[in-house]
Design a protein around this motif. Sequence first.
Motif, PDB file in Angstrom:
ATOM      1  N   VAL A   1     -13.733 -30.668 -16.242  1.00 43.97           N
ATOM      2  CA  VAL A   1     -13.534 -29.789 -17.416  1.00 43.97           C
ATOM      3  C   VAL A   1     -13.600 -28.330 -17.005  1.00 43.97           C
ATOM      4  O   VAL A   1     -12.923 -27.477 -17.591  1.00 43.97           O
ATOM      5  CB  VAL A   1     -14.536 -30.035 -18.572  1.00 43.97           C
TER       6      VAL A   1
ATOM      7  N   LEU B   1     -19.522 -25.795 -20.358  1.00 43.11           N
ATOM      8  CA  LEU B   1     -18.621 -26.949 -20.476  1.00 43.11           C
ATOM      9  C   LEU B   1     -19.067 -28.041 -19.514  1.00 43.11           C
ATOM     10  O   LEU B   1     -19.187 -29.211 -19.888  1.00 43.11           O
ATOM     11  CB  LEU B   1     -17.181 -26.540 -20.145  1.00 43.11           C
TER      12      LEU B   1
ATOM     13  N   SER C   1     -17.165 -23.540 -28.954  1.00 41.18           N
ATOM     14  CA  SER C   1     -16.844 -24.561 -29.947  1.00 41.18           C
ATOM     15  C   SER C   1     -16.646 -25.910 -29.284  1.00 41.18           C
ATOM     16  O   SER C   1     -17.109 -26.937 -29.779  1.00 41.18           O
ATOM     17  CB  SER C   1     -15.582 -24.180 -30.715  1.00 41.18           C
ATOM     18  N   VAL C   2     -15.955 -25.895 -28.134  1.00 36.72           N
ATOM     19  CA  VAL C   2     -15.705 -27.163 -27.436  1.00 36.72           C
ATOM     20  C   VAL C   2     -17.035 -27.799 -27.026  1.00 36.72           C
ATOM     21  O   VAL C   2     -17.226 -29.002 -27.160  1.00 36.72           O
ATOM     22  CB  VAL C   2     -14.808 -26.937 -26.206  1.00 36.72           C
TER      23      VAL C   2
ATOM     24  N   THR D   1     -11.178 -17.796 -23.079  1.00 34.61           N
ATOM     25  CA  THR D   1     -11.639 -19.117 -22.647  1.00 34.61           C
ATOM     26  C   THR D   1     -13.124 -19.283 -22.936  1.00 34.61           C
ATOM     27  O   THR D   1     -13.583 -20.319 -23.433  1.00 34.61           O
ATOM     28  CB  THR D   1     -11.392 -19.298 -21.138  1.00 34.61           C
TER      29      THR D   1
ATOM     30  N   ARG E   1     -18.682 -29.486 -29.806  1.00 34.48           N
ATOM     31  CA  ARG E   1     -17.985 -30.761 -30.029  1.00 34.48           C
ATOM     32  C   ARG E   1     -18.462 -31.819 -29.035  1.00 34.48           C
ATOM     33  O   ARG E   1     -18.712 -32.969 -29.393  1.00 34.48           O
ATOM     34  CB  ARG E   1     -16.476 -30.587 -29.840  1.00 34.48           C
ATOM     35  N   ILE E   2     -18.549 -31.412 -27.768  1.00 35.31           N
ATOM     36  CA  ILE E   2     -18.944 -32.367 -26.727  1.00 35.31           C
ATOM     37  C   ILE E   2     -20.376 -32.847 -26.949  1.00 35.31           C
ATOM     38  O   ILE E   2     -20.677 -34.036 -26.882  1.00 35.31           O
ATOM     39  CB  ILE E   2     -18.818 -31.737 -25.325  1.00 35.31           C
TER      40      ILE E   2
ATOM     41  N   SER F   1     -14.771 -21.938 -25.459  1.00 35.20           N
ATOM     42  CA  SER F   1     -15.635 -22.968 -24.882  1.00 35.20           C
ATOM     43  C   SER F   1     -16.829 -23.288 -25.776  1.00 35.20           C
ATOM     44  O   SER F   1     -17.251 -24.444 -25.863  1.00 35.20           O
ATOM     45  CB  SER F   1     -16.150 -22.529 -23.513  1.00 35.20           C
TER      46      SER F   1
END
Lengths: 264, 296
Positions: free
Chosen positions: B66, B41, B98-99, B92, B102-103, B96
């Motif tokens: 983050v 992240l 997937s997040v 978590t 996305r980022i 993460s």
Amino acid sequence: MLVIENLNKTFNPGTPIENHVLHGVGLTLAKGDYVTLIGGNGAGKSTLLSSVAGTFLPDTGKISIDGVDVTHLSEHKRAVYLGRVFQDPMMGSAANMSIEENLALAYRRGQKRGLRWFITEKERILYREKLSILELGLENRLADKVGLLSGGQRQALTLIMATLKEPKVLLLDEHTAALDPKTAPKVLEIGSRIIDKYGLTTMMVTHNMKDAIRQGNRLIMMSSGRIVLDISGAEKSALTVKDLIAKFSLVSGEEFSGDQALLG
Amino acid sequence: MLILQGALSLGLLWSLMTIGVFLTYRILEMPDLSVEGTIILGASMAASMIAADGDPMIATLAAAGVGCLGGLVTGILHTKFKIPPILAGILTMIGSYSVVIRILGTSNVSLLRIRTIFSPLVDIGLTNRNAVIAFGGAVVLGIGILLFWFFSTELGSAIRATGNNRQMVKAQGVNTDGMIILCLMISNGLVGLSGALIAQDQGFASVDMGAGTIVIGLASVIIAEVLFRVRSFWGRLISLVAGAIIYRLIIALVLEMGMAPTDLRLFQAITVAVALTLPIIRERLGKLTKRIGKGA
Ligand SMILES: Nc1ncnc2c1ncn2[C@@H]1O[C@H](COP(=O)(O)OP(=O)(O)OP(=O)(O)O)[C@@H](O)[C@H]1O
Ligand SMILES: [Mg+2]
């Protein structure tokens, strides 16, 4: 000081192991009352103390301390009013931290913990003074890790921690039961000395009938989740272990089965 | 010399992650797997912001931010929803991934020929390596001082006590749930920061760079404890940094000796398993030598 009204608690309701532990317990402690609490295994003594401490919510009933309704207050919030000593000497202090760190933790009970330095020199003087009451030499070992102490020393330290910030109610749950026969009376005596000195409102659970008679000004017996005996004053002082055992058998409908050790 | 320099620069950047792992594993006594997620992240946050012409300093701080959020999620899952810590961390971590995609927008972002947080030091004449060592060293020192101060305050001490004896700390009026959440946030914030610096050093961020982070962290913590055996908080912080550097050195050496990079994970797992068994081995050996001593 402490008012308990119609307290009911059932563990695991609606399951095969459902257990109705407290049956409408009501109890009022005046300021300075020192109550000894006895009763057979599973009578609900610890459950009563834990509900005062807020370990769980009661099913019905109300608990107030010094006029404040604490029934729905979380455990750490109502800790402001309470001092607690547990049966297990390991439970009452942090083994990896020093004696002074443990005391500093207790000294801030009920205060917001912020970014101030943890222990000040002025506090150390206070801690030494308080520890010297114990006559165990702990006042010279402030920086020692608590894990190095014996069970009796730890329990004595826990007593100091529980009373460092004067609690409105002190809860002692068989706090000498895990100690050896030589240490137990010493810790009991230390506790009583502190309670007398500050006139602390106290509930003390014990299995020792002699202690229950000798200590405090009021004696309560529980059986199957109910208070079955509540005597104080002269009547209590006149009690003998034999009386108590007779009463115990009468209310519980069974012979007193405790071994001699319990009679002290 | 080259190997040493490489290990020093990498070790310094990874030591922030090591300290994060230490805070949960040793201070809170609660192994936290979210670091596997929060490191990427942090890396992806910093890389994508920098690649989009963002200020590297702000991007790095955002990465720490983050990371904190990741810790917050784990903390809430554990304290409010009563999910066991390991599982809360895994949730978590999985989320993460997937997040991060996305980022990043893709599965990796390159920072080649883009100015990073280390660039100003290169401008004044340092080599790339030395710039990372100087900057990393300064950050580690600053964080070390901050942590030392924080864990000497009332709040920090309440966190330490919570890890040691939750029941007692509650009886002293401390909101232990809050302490656990706070510590997880600090820990994962450091891990996010670590990820951001690592990404800028290696010149890219990718989804799979986080795998095995917890093992690397634990290995470094254990190396620090076995080699240095210090008790004070200061001593432990310094030993953690040394542990992270020594760990990098070991990895560089075994690679130099010809171990296939793909075998590295197995090697890491075995090292940590052995290190975790050390206390038992030591105890057995102690008993054995005693018995032999008696027999003689
Ligand atoms: N958290 C819990 N969950 C389920 N049952 C519980 C729980 N705590 C206590 N009980 C049950 O409630 C009953 C009363 O327990 P409690 O600990 O209050 O007894 P006690 O009077 O303190 O006994 P002792 O003298 O053995 O300490 C017991 O049957 C016990 O098994
Ligand atoms: Mg009990």
